[in-house]
Design a protein around this motif. Structure first.
Motif, PDB file in Angstrom:
ATOM      1  N   GLY A   1      81.125  60.257  27.577  1.00 24.14           N
ATOM      2  CA  GLY A   1      80.196  61.363  27.714  1.00 24.14           C
ATOM      3  C   GLY A   1      80.202  62.343  26.563  1.00 24.14           C
ATOM      4  O   GLY A   1      79.467  63.308  26.562  1.00 24.14           O
ATOM      5  N   SER A   2      81.035  62.150  25.559  1.00 30.08           N
ATOM      6  CA  SER A   2      81.085  63.049  24.410  1.00 30.08           C
ATOM      7  C   SER A   2      81.854  62.358  23.302  1.00 30.08           C
ATOM      8  O   SER A   2      82.308  61.227  23.447  1.00 30.08           O
ATOM      9  N   ASP A   3      82.009  63.075  22.197  1.00 30.87           N
ATOM     10  CA  ASP A   3      82.754  62.517  21.069  1.00 30.87           C
ATOM     11  C   ASP A   3      84.256  62.641  21.265  1.00 30.87           C
ATOM     12  O   ASP A   3      85.026  62.153  20.448  1.00 30.87           O
ATOM     13  N   TYR A   4      84.672  63.303  22.346  1.00 21.25           N
ATOM     14  CA  TYR A   4      86.097  63.506  22.556  1.00 21.25           C
ATOM     15  C   TYR A   4      86.718  62.276  23.209  1.00 21.25           C
ATOM     16  O   TYR A   4      86.148  61.652  24.101  1.00 21.25           O
ATOM     17  N   ALA A   5      87.923  61.933  22.752  1.00 23.10           N
ATOM     18  CA  ALA A   5      88.579  60.733  23.251  1.00 23.10           C
ATOM     19  C   ALA A   5      89.010  60.872  24.693  1.00 23.10           C
ATOM     20  O   ALA A   5      89.145  59.879  25.410  1.00 23.10           O
ATOM     21  N   TYR A   6      89.232  62.119  25.133  1.00 16.16           N
ATOM     22  CA  TYR A   6      89.769  62.341  26.469  1.00 16.16           C
ATOM     23  C   TYR A   6      88.875  63.305  27.253  1.00 16.16           C
ATOM     24  O   TYR A   6      89.158  64.495  27.346  1.00 16.16           O
ATOM     25  N   PRO A   7      87.790  62.801  27.830  1.00 17.08           N
ATOM     26  CA  PRO A   7      86.903  63.665  28.627  1.00 17.08           C
ATOM     27  C   PRO A   7      87.509  63.946  30.002  1.00 17.08           C
ATOM     28  O   PRO A   7      88.361  63.199  30.501  1.00 17.08           O
ATOM     29  N   LEU A   8      87.068  65.046  30.615  1.00 20.88           N
ATOM     30  CA  LEU A   8      87.475  65.308  31.989  1.00 20.88           C
ATOM     31  C   LEU A   8      87.002  64.177  32.897  1.00 20.88           C
ATOM     32  O   LEU A   8      85.920  63.626  32.705  1.00 20.88           O
ATOM     33  N   ALA A   9      87.816  63.842  33.857  1.00 15.71           N
ATOM     34  CA  ALA A   9      87.486  62.743  34.783  1.00 15.71           C
ATOM     35  C   ALA A   9      87.328  63.318  36.191  1.00 15.71           C
ATOM     36  O   ALA A   9      87.921  62.827  37.150  1.00 15.71           O
ATOM     37  N   GLU A  10      86.504  64.364  36.308  1.00 18.21           N
ATOM     38  CA  GLU A  10      86.456  65.108  37.560  1.00 18.21           C
ATOM     39  C   GLU A  10      86.066  64.255  38.752  1.00 18.21           C
ATOM     40  O   GLU A  10      86.507  64.506  39.878  1.00 18.21           O
ATOM     41  N   GLU A  11      85.253  63.211  38.521  1.00 16.82           N
ATOM     42  CA  GLU A  11      84.875  62.360  39.637  1.00 16.82           C
ATOM     43  C   GLU A  11      86.063  61.600  40.208  1.00 16.82           C
ATOM     44  O   GLU A  11      86.004  61.054  41.313  1.00 16.82           O
ATOM     45  N   HIS A  12      87.179  61.588  39.466  1.00 20.54           N
ATOM     46  CA  HIS A  12      88.367  60.859  39.913  1.00 20.54           C
ATOM     47  C   HIS A  12      89.477  61.766  40.453  1.00 20.54           C
ATOM     48  O   HIS A  12      90.503  61.267  40.913  1.00 20.54           O
ATOM     49  N   PHE A  13      89.281  63.098  40.378  1.00 13.89           N
ATOM     50  CA  PHE A  13      90.323  63.961  40.942  1.00 13.89           C
ATOM     51  C   PHE A  13      89.798  65.173  41.708  1.00 13.89           C
ATOM     52  O   PHE A  13      90.588  65.940  42.258  1.00 13.89           O
ATOM     53  N   LEU A  14      88.481  65.371  41.765  1.00 14.73           N
ATOM     54  CA  LEU A  14      87.932  66.418  42.616  1.00 14.73           C
ATOM     55  C   LEU A  14      87.534  65.813  43.962  1.00 14.73           C
ATOM     56  O   LEU A  14      86.846  64.785  44.007  1.00 14.73           O
ATOM     57  N   ASN A  15      87.963  66.447  45.037  1.00  9.59           N
ATOM     58  CA  ASN A  15      87.595  66.002  46.384  1.00  9.59           C
ATOM     59  C   ASN A  15      87.964  64.539  46.613  1.00  9.59           C
ATOM     60  O   ASN A  15      87.174  63.742  47.116  1.00  9.59           O
ATOM     61  N   GLY A  16      89.192  64.194  46.239  1.00  2.99           N
ATOM     62  CA  GLY A  16      89.643  62.815  46.308  1.00  2.99           C
ATOM     63  C   GLY A  16      89.741  62.271  47.723  1.00  2.99           C
ATOM     64  O   GLY A  16      89.559  62.991  48.713  1.00  2.99           O
ATOM     65  N   PRO A  17      90.041  60.985  47.840  1.00  2.00           N
ATOM     66  CA  PRO A  17      89.947  60.296  49.134  1.00  2.00           C
ATOM     67  C   PRO A  17      90.871  60.834  50.220  1.00  2.00           C
ATOM     68  O   PRO A  17      90.569  60.707  51.409  1.00  2.00           O
ATOM     69  N   GLU A  18      91.995  61.436  49.858  1.00  2.00           N
ATOM     70  CA  GLU A  18      92.945  61.924  50.857  1.00  2.00           C
ATOM     71  C   GLU A  18      92.953  63.443  50.987  1.00  2.00           C
ATOM     72  O   GLU A  18      93.801  63.998  51.693  1.00  2.00           O
ATOM     73  N   LEU A  19      92.028  64.118  50.331  1.00  2.89           N
ATOM     74  CA  LEU A  19      92.071  65.583  50.328  1.00  2.89           C
ATOM     75  C   LEU A  19      92.038  66.170  51.737  1.00  2.89           C
ATOM     76  O   LEU A  19      92.863  67.013  52.095  1.00  2.89           O
ATOM     77  N   LEU A  20      91.069  65.746  52.536  1.00  4.17           N
ATOM     78  CA  LEU A  20      90.964  66.294  53.887  1.00  4.17           C
ATOM     79  C   LEU A  20      92.204  65.975  54.720  1.00  4.17           C
ATOM     80  O   LEU A  20      92.652  66.803  55.523  1.00  4.17           O
ATOM     81  N   THR A  21      92.764  64.795  54.528  1.00  2.90           N
ATOM     82  CA  THR A  21      93.983  64.437  55.245  1.00  2.90           C
ATOM     83  C   THR A  21      95.099  65.420  54.930  1.00  2.90           C
ATOM     84  O   THR A  21      95.800  65.924  55.820  1.00  2.90           O
ATOM     85  N   TYR A  22      95.277  65.712  53.639  1.00  2.00           N
ATOM     86  CA  TYR A  22      96.335  66.637  53.235  1.00  2.00           C
ATOM     87  C   TYR A  22      96.090  68.036  53.786  1.00  2.00           C
ATOM     88  O   TYR A  22      97.007  68.694  54.303  1.00  2.00           O
TER      89      TYR A  22
END
Length: 567
Positions: free
Chosen positions: A214-235
């Motif tokens: 998504g940009s020229d940066y080698a390490y973009p944010l991966a928010e889709e992989h750590f925001l509101n994750g699969p176990e959030l509500l469980t925790y």
């Protein structure tokens, strides 16, 4: 209505609020000395940013001991004196809960990095490298990779923020028990709730899959992989069942990336694990989302866009959950500089923004100094800044990237977190009345004119207008629990809405901009409308049919049947 739905919260950034011992850094005794100031303002709750021992990297958000008080802030006895002072005055205390990550100096992490067989190893998230590099291309919020190599074991650990802030492994039942124990520690001491830092980042996607660059940066944010994750509500539901359900407390989760439907699940009055959330949709309006560094960009946005975002949350949570209302905090610029006019109309626009904040449905949050209309600091040298994110930006873009320092300083002037972290201006004297020593960060250059002493002496100041708004909110159920209706959603400068509850209806008019607005043909004010508050006209006056630059008015019409909907 719960007590926290009726409350107004005041956020304190402790190192910048009041210094009692002359070391240049705010402390707990300094806060206690200013409680009458807050009581006069009329706030109900104080949210205290972290005062725990920390590693000194991210303003207290890299914690080394969850049950202690950092020496620069005082002692646990000082903290208990502060709590008692608040409770004596009828105010409550909310503490920061920072449990997505710890400091790399926390005893848990020091033990974890001793070896792969350490009993504390699974307290954190460790992965082997891939193809000679990090396990995935996830980026840190503060720049660079979100993975840090631990040379002693040859594995990488995850840090969504600074490398000195390793993420906790919430999949570990032991970690969760540790967190619940530390929460009980503070609750049993008598606090009234938690503000939960980055709480919807606890659950990460299994396998840490790469994200699209998504940009020229080698390490973009991966928010889709750590925001509101699969176990959030469980925790969070487990946290509520194990701890929070046993106390009468307020909880607010910092939840970037949530939408109203997700927030409704989190804050459902019957089943939600949280009282309310901080959402960030309105914080994204002036960002260039296509940029490599969207948080640092500033682009124009329209008033209809602001109305659409706020309105979506007003209608989306009404009767389903609860909003938190804020325009500034310790992580974002001053609201009068960002959403208002910090020049000729600083006072008027500060009052208008406060009117907006206090007349929507939700719990309003006041960040220290906003009740004075403090603007951005705009330091001229990078040497005056302290924030790790700001210094990383400058290093990467100027020192390493060769960009013009003036261009990067302009970005920092607009969006830097230190704009909100300059010392509270108490008076025009040396040290702004904040300290008798050298402040840990330079004073905002405006302190000689914009300070609490001057505001308290001026009956027309922003401070007294805030107090009047807080009183207004307490006296009108339509503000706390009424329905919201946007009357002119497409108008370029007029933000006009109704708040309706039972037999009471309020009409709010806000002129966003520096031009006079003629209401003729735009909106008709009911003949029996009574002006409750305004930043130009006084209550009871009959205002003209035009709105002055940055003018705000709140009217009441006593019965819905009498007035209908203003045309």
């Amino acid at each position: 209505m719960t007590w926290w739905q009726r409350s107004v919260v005041y956020q304190i950034y402790p190192r910048s609020f009041m210094d009692s011992d002359g070391d240049g850094m705010g402390d707990l005794r300094g806060i206690t000395a200013k409680l009458d100031y807050l009581h006069t303002l009329g706030v109900d709750v104080v949210w205290l940013c972290p005062v725990y021992p920390h590693g000194g990297v991210d303003g207290g958000y890299d914690i080394t001991d969850y049950r202690g008080i950092a020496p620069e802030y005082g002692t646990l006895a000082d903290w208990q004196e502060l709590l008692a002072g608040l409770h004596t005055r009828g105010m409550k205390l909310v503490m920061d809960l920072v449990v997505n990550h710890t400091s790399d100096r926390h005893p848990w992490f020091l033990e974890a990095r001793k070896g792969v067989g350490s009993p504390h190893r699974d307290y954190y998230l460790w992965e082997p490298g891939r193809d000679g590099g990090p396990p995935s291309n996830w980026g840190s919020h503060f720049g660079g990779s979100a993975w840090q190599l631990d040379p002693a074991t040859g594995e990488y650990y995850l840090h969504l923020f600074a490398p000195e802030q390793p993420d906790l492994n919430w999949a570990s039942p032991t970690v969760r028990r540790e967190v619940y124990d530390l929460m009980r520690f503070w609750l049993d001491l008598g606090i009234d709730g938690f503000r939960m830092d980055t709480i919807n980042m606890l659950s990460k996607a299994p396998g840490y899959p790469d994200t699209a660059p998504g940009s020229d940066y080698a390490y973009p944010l991966a928010e889709e992989h750590f925001l509101n994750g699969p176990e959030l509500l469980t925790y969070l539901r487990e946290m509520h069942a194990e701890v929070l359900s046993a106390y009468d407390v307020m909880t607010v989760g910092e939840t970037p990336g949530v939408n109203p439907d997700q927030a409704a699940v989190l804050t459902d009055p019957q089943t939600g694990p949280l009282s309310m959330v901080f959402q960030f949709d309105h914080m994204a309006l002036d960002k260039d989302t296509g940029s490599a560094r969207p948080r640092w960009t500033t682009v124009p946005y329209s008033v209809p866009e602001l109305k659409a975002v706020l309105g979506r949350w007003q209608t989306g949570l009404h009767g389903r959950g609860w909003n938190s209302l804020y325009l500034s905090n310790h992580d974002v610029p001053r609201m009068v500089s960002r959403y208002g006019d910090d020049g000729a109309y600083r006072v008027a626009s500060a009052k208008l923004l406060a009117t907006l904040l206090f007349t929507l449905q939700g719990t309003p949050y006041v960040y220290q100094g906003d009740e004075l209309g403090v603007p951005n600091a705009k330091f001229t040298s990078i040497d005056d800044y302290r924030d790790v994110d700001t210094l990383n930006l400058y290093r990467e873009e100027v020192t390493e990237g060769g960009r013009d320092p003036a261009d990067i300083l302009a970005m920092i002037h607009n969006k830097g977190r230190d704009n909100a972290r300059t010392p509270m201006p108490w008076n025009a004297g040396p040290g702004a009345g904040f300290t008798t020593g050298t402040p840990w960060i330079p004073l905002n250059p405006t302190y000689a004119d914009i300070n609490a002493e001057a505001a308290l002496a001026d009956p027309d100041s922003v401070y007294w207008y805030y107090r009047d708004l807080i009183r207004l909110r307490r006296g009108h159920p339509a503000i706390v629990d009424g329905r919201y209706d946007d009357l002119r959603p497409t108008h370029d400068t007029l933000y006009a809405y109704l708040r309706t509850h039972a037999q009471e209806q309020l009409l709010v008019l806000l002129n966003f901009g520096g031009a006079v607005l003629d209401l003729d043909g735009v909106l008709e004010i009911p003949a029996n409308a009574e002006l409750l508050i305004g930043n130009y006209a006084a209550p009871g006056e009959v205002p003209s049919g035009t709105l002055q630059p940055w003018e705000a008015r709140v009217y009441v019409t006593r019965t819905v049947e009498e007035t209908g909907t203003p045309g």
